[in-house]
Design a protein around this motif. Structure first.
Motif, PDB file in Angstrom:
ATOM      1  N   PHE A 282       2.179  -4.005  15.586  1.00  0.00           N
ATOM      2  CA  PHE A 282       0.830  -3.541  15.907  1.00  0.00           C
ATOM      3  C   PHE A 282       0.378  -2.512  14.886  1.00  0.00           C
ATOM      4  O   PHE A 282       1.165  -1.774  14.288  1.00  0.00           O
ATOM      5  N   TYR A 283      -0.948  -2.495  14.671  1.00  0.00           N
ATOM      6  CA  TYR A 283      -1.559  -1.658  13.645  1.00  0.00           C
ATOM      7  C   TYR A 283      -2.098  -0.360  14.247  1.00  0.00           C
ATOM      8  O   TYR A 283      -2.629  -0.362  15.361  1.00  0.00           O
ATOM      9  N   ASP A 284      -1.972   0.719  13.504  1.00  0.00           N
ATOM     10  CA  ASP A 284      -2.647   1.960  13.870  1.00  0.00           C
ATOM     11  C   ASP A 284      -4.031   1.902  13.244  1.00  0.00           C
ATOM     12  O   ASP A 284      -4.201   2.184  12.052  1.00  0.00           O
ATOM     13  N   THR A 285      -5.006   1.510  14.043  1.00  0.00           N
ATOM     14  CA  THR A 285      -6.345   1.263  13.499  1.00  0.00           C
ATOM     15  C   THR A 285      -7.080   2.550  13.135  1.00  0.00           C
ATOM     16  O   THR A 285      -8.193   2.496  12.603  1.00  0.00           O
ATOM     17  N   ARG A 286      -6.473   3.723  13.410  1.00  0.00           N
ATOM     18  CA  ARG A 286      -7.066   4.991  12.993  1.00  0.00           C
ATOM     19  C   ARG A 286      -6.786   5.278  11.520  1.00  0.00           C
ATOM     20  O   ARG A 286      -7.480   6.099  10.905  1.00  0.00           O
ATOM     21  N   ALA A 289      -6.608   2.718   5.813  1.00  0.00           N
ATOM     22  CA  ALA A 289      -6.513   1.373   5.244  1.00  0.00           C
ATOM     23  C   ALA A 289      -6.739   0.285   6.280  1.00  0.00           C
ATOM     24  O   ALA A 289      -7.048  -0.860   5.919  1.00  0.00           O
ATOM     25  N   LEU A 290      -6.610   0.615   7.576  1.00  0.00           N
ATOM     26  CA  LEU A 290      -6.636  -0.413   8.615  1.00  0.00           C
ATOM     27  C   LEU A 290      -7.813  -0.284   9.573  1.00  0.00           C
ATOM     28  O   LEU A 290      -7.856  -0.976  10.595  1.00  0.00           O
ATOM     29  N   ARG A 291      -8.781   0.542   9.269  1.00  0.00           N
ATOM     30  CA  ARG A 291      -9.902   0.748  10.189  1.00  0.00           C
ATOM     31  C   ARG A 291     -10.779  -0.486  10.316  1.00  0.00           C
ATOM     32  O   ARG A 291     -11.309  -0.759  11.390  1.00  0.00           O
ATOM     33  N   ASP A 292     -10.946  -1.227   9.247  1.00  0.00           N
ATOM     34  CA  ASP A 292     -11.814  -2.400   9.272  1.00  0.00           C
ATOM     35  C   ASP A 292     -11.020  -3.606   9.790  1.00  0.00           C
ATOM     36  O   ASP A 292      -9.948  -3.927   9.274  1.00  0.00           O
ATOM     37  N   ALA A 293     -11.555  -4.286  10.804  1.00  0.00           N
ATOM     38  CA  ALA A 293     -10.854  -5.426  11.397  1.00  0.00           C
ATOM     39  C   ALA A 293     -10.612  -6.531  10.388  1.00  0.00           C
ATOM     40  O   ALA A 293      -9.642  -7.292  10.513  1.00  0.00           O
ATOM     41  N   PRO A 404       3.699  10.077  14.535  1.00  0.00           N
ATOM     42  CA  PRO A 404       2.592   9.853  13.582  1.00  0.00           C
ATOM     43  C   PRO A 404       3.076   9.627  12.157  1.00  0.00           C
ATOM     44  O   PRO A 404       4.205   9.977  11.796  1.00  0.00           O
ATOM     45  N   GLY A 405       2.212   9.010  11.359  1.00  0.00           N
ATOM     46  CA  GLY A 405       2.482   8.880   9.935  1.00  0.00           C
ATOM     47  C   GLY A 405       2.695   7.479   9.424  1.00  0.00           C
ATOM     48  O   GLY A 405       2.874   7.289   8.219  1.00  0.00           O
ATOM     49  N   ALA A 406       2.681   6.474  10.294  1.00  0.00           N
ATOM     50  CA  ALA A 406       2.879   5.090   9.864  1.00  0.00           C
ATOM     51  C   ALA A 406       1.651   4.260  10.207  1.00  0.00           C
ATOM     52  O   ALA A 406       0.841   4.616  11.063  1.00  0.00           O
ATOM     53  N   ASP A 407       1.526   3.126   9.534  1.00  0.00           N
ATOM     54  CA  ASP A 407       0.406   2.215   9.762  1.00  0.00           C
ATOM     55  C   ASP A 407       0.771   1.048  10.673  1.00  0.00           C
ATOM     56  O   ASP A 407      -0.074   0.537  11.402  1.00  0.00           O
TER      57      ASP A 407
END
Length: 516
Positions: A282-286, A289-293, A404-407
């Motif tokens: 699962f992605y940390d959407t915060r 780099a991963l905010r945009d779907a 915290p700290g990973a994507d």
């Protein structure tokens, strides 16, 4: 000095059940099982794991039960009466269970509605301070459990629930003796709980051995084995060697390559079973780099799922059709492909989503989930092929992975009963679970759809909403579905036994037999 083989033989020998009445004259064998580990306690709600369910399912029965053999033959969901003879819906908020008369616990006492009331009490399942997460997960929607005579129980729910039958056949629904639970308290439930199942606990040595003995008065018929001994053998190679040497009848939790050599073995066979259990990232959407779907969608389209699965689980691997299992029955959408492998589309989505080569950190505990380290390494290579810069971090345990700290992080998804409300999107990605409660993903329409699906009762409404949830997952792409996990084991060919798509090791007469 005692040799390893002599030690294993002594641990597994039938003589380990000396107190069983008539043991020497009883021709039934004692099943010897080599396992990777045992649960820390015997409390049913504390043993819901790949190592605990093997014991629990043999010691306890449920009111309703899945017919796994029928599901494996015919597909869909198959449920039927077990400790209850009927289960009827009196009104939208009320289910009534009529109990099977004459069922005996391991101590000889008769099962009554009082035992069911104790099993599904507010203190264990649905009250404000329930200590057991697993009980609350399946039965937290209960508003009350009442008696109507000696053999009738009434379940009241806070909201309409059309899937009470599969819930009562699922994890947590194991009926225990109210008297034993009251007299022994929490300590007794952890060390010697009393159920109605085909086998009773004879002894338990944590990290070493658990011994079951036949409950000859079991309501379903005399068990086929005089007992079963589960011996901890931590190394997979030693577990397999023990079966080959004749020290064990079954060895659990092996790797695909270990059973390849058994194809032509005349006495031992290797078996691989697709489980109703998925591993996902699962992605940390915060994270920037991963905010945009579209970036998340691109990462998902960059993975060759079939190649990944075959590399890790062998040539018989079959990809999961999105986050669903065939036991969903009419809700199962077998043709849905989800995120198909499409590198060109992945590159386009990454570009449109604004990805500019930022480092994406993947964090795992390498030994927590089987095959997770090679899986992530393969995915890193696939992502690199489309220009994604990633870095792997390792931690000692799952708790440290969540810091915290990973994507990107892994988690497992178990389908506890045969409906989308038993696991998957509507459960593990819902607001109560870590992906949302930990702040890793804040969806737009997803929670609204989950709430509507939970409340829906008409089959067509449920199907429409379920497919809408699958669509919304693909639009938001909060996670990458790796594969359905597999249980790989070896057994002597003389043991007739089928492993279900859950971590049960069912030793009932319907599923266990022996040939000469």
């Amino acid at each position: 000095m005692q040799t390893r083989r002599a030690l294993l033989g002594a641990l597994a020998a039938p003589a380990f059940l000396p107190h069983v009445a008539g043991a020497q004259a009883d021709p039934r064998p004692v099943l010897r099982v080599a396992v990777q580990a045992l649960p820390p306690t015997l409390e049913p709600l504390e043993t819901i794991s790949n190592v605990g369910l093997r014991l629990t399912d043999n010691v306890f029965d449920t009111l309703w039960r899945r017919d796994f053999l029928a599901e494996m033959r015919e597909g869909g969901s198959h449920l039927g009466p077990y400790l209850a003879t009927s289960l009827t819906r009196r009104d939208p908020l009320t289910w009534v269970a009529d109990l099977r008369p004459g069922v005996r616990f391991h101590d000889g006492s008769e099962m009554t509605a009082e035992d069911v009331l104790s099993t599904f009490s507010a203190a264990r399942m649905w009250g404000p301070e329930v200590p057991y997460f697993e009980g609350r997960l399946t039965f937290g929607h209960l508003a009350g459990v009442e008696l109507e005579g000696r053999h009738r129980v009434v379940f009241r729910t806070r909201t309409p629930d059309v899937v009470m039958p599969p819930r009562l056949a699922a994890y947590g629904g194991w009926v225990h003796s109210a008297r034993a639970a009251s007299e022994g308290g929490a300590a007794g439930m952890r060390t010697r709980p009393i159920g109605t199942g085909p086998y009773r606990y004879a002894s338990f040595q944590r990290d070493a051995r658990a011994t079951l003995e036949s409950h000859d008065d079991w309501w379903g018929g005399r068990p086929p084995a005089r007992g079963a001994v589960f011996t901890v053998v931590p190394e997979a190679s030693s577990r397999l060697a023990g079966v080959l040497a004749g020290d064990f009848d079954i060895a659990t939790n092996l790797l695909p390559e270990q059973i390849e050599s058994l194809r032509r073995n005349p006495s031992v066979e290797g078996i691989s079973v697709n489980l109703d259990l998925a591993h996902i990232l699962f992605y940390d959407t915060r994270r920037p780099a991963l905010r945009d779907a579209r970036v998340r969608q691109g990462l998902n389209h960059a993975v060759d799922y079939d190649a990944l699965g075959r590399a890790l689980w062998g040539p018989d691997f079959r990809r999961m059709a999105a986050l669903q299992v065939p036991a969903f029955g009419d809700l199962y959408e077998a043709e849905r492909r989800g995120f198909a492998y499409d590198p060109d589309r992945a590159r386009r989505l990454l570009r449109e989503g604004g990805y500019r080569g930022e480092e994406i950190v993947i964090r795992i505990a390498p030994t927590y989930y089987l095959n997770i380290l090679p899986a992530v390494q393969v995915i890193q290579g696939m992502w690199s092929a489309i220009g994604v810069n990633s870095r792997l971090e390792t931690r000692e345990n799952a708790a440290l992975v969540q810091q915290p700290g990973a994507d990107v992080r892994p988690v497992s998804v178990a389908f506890r009963f045969a409906d989308p409300l038993g696991g998957g999107l509507a459960v593990h990605l819902a607001r109560e679970q870590v992906i949302q409660s930990g702040g890793f993903w804040t969806p737009t329409r997803f929670n609204e759809l989950v709430d509507a699906f939970r409340a829906a009762s008409e089959p067509e409404d449920r199907k429409r909403l379920w497919h809408a949830l699958l669509d919304e997952f693909e639009a938001e792409a909060p996670a990458l579905i790796l594969y359905p996990a597999r249980e790989i084991f070896a057994k002597r060919r003389a043991v007739r036994f089928t492993h279900y798509p859950l971590y049960y090791l069912d030793l009932r007469p319907t599923n266990l037999g022996f040939t000469a």
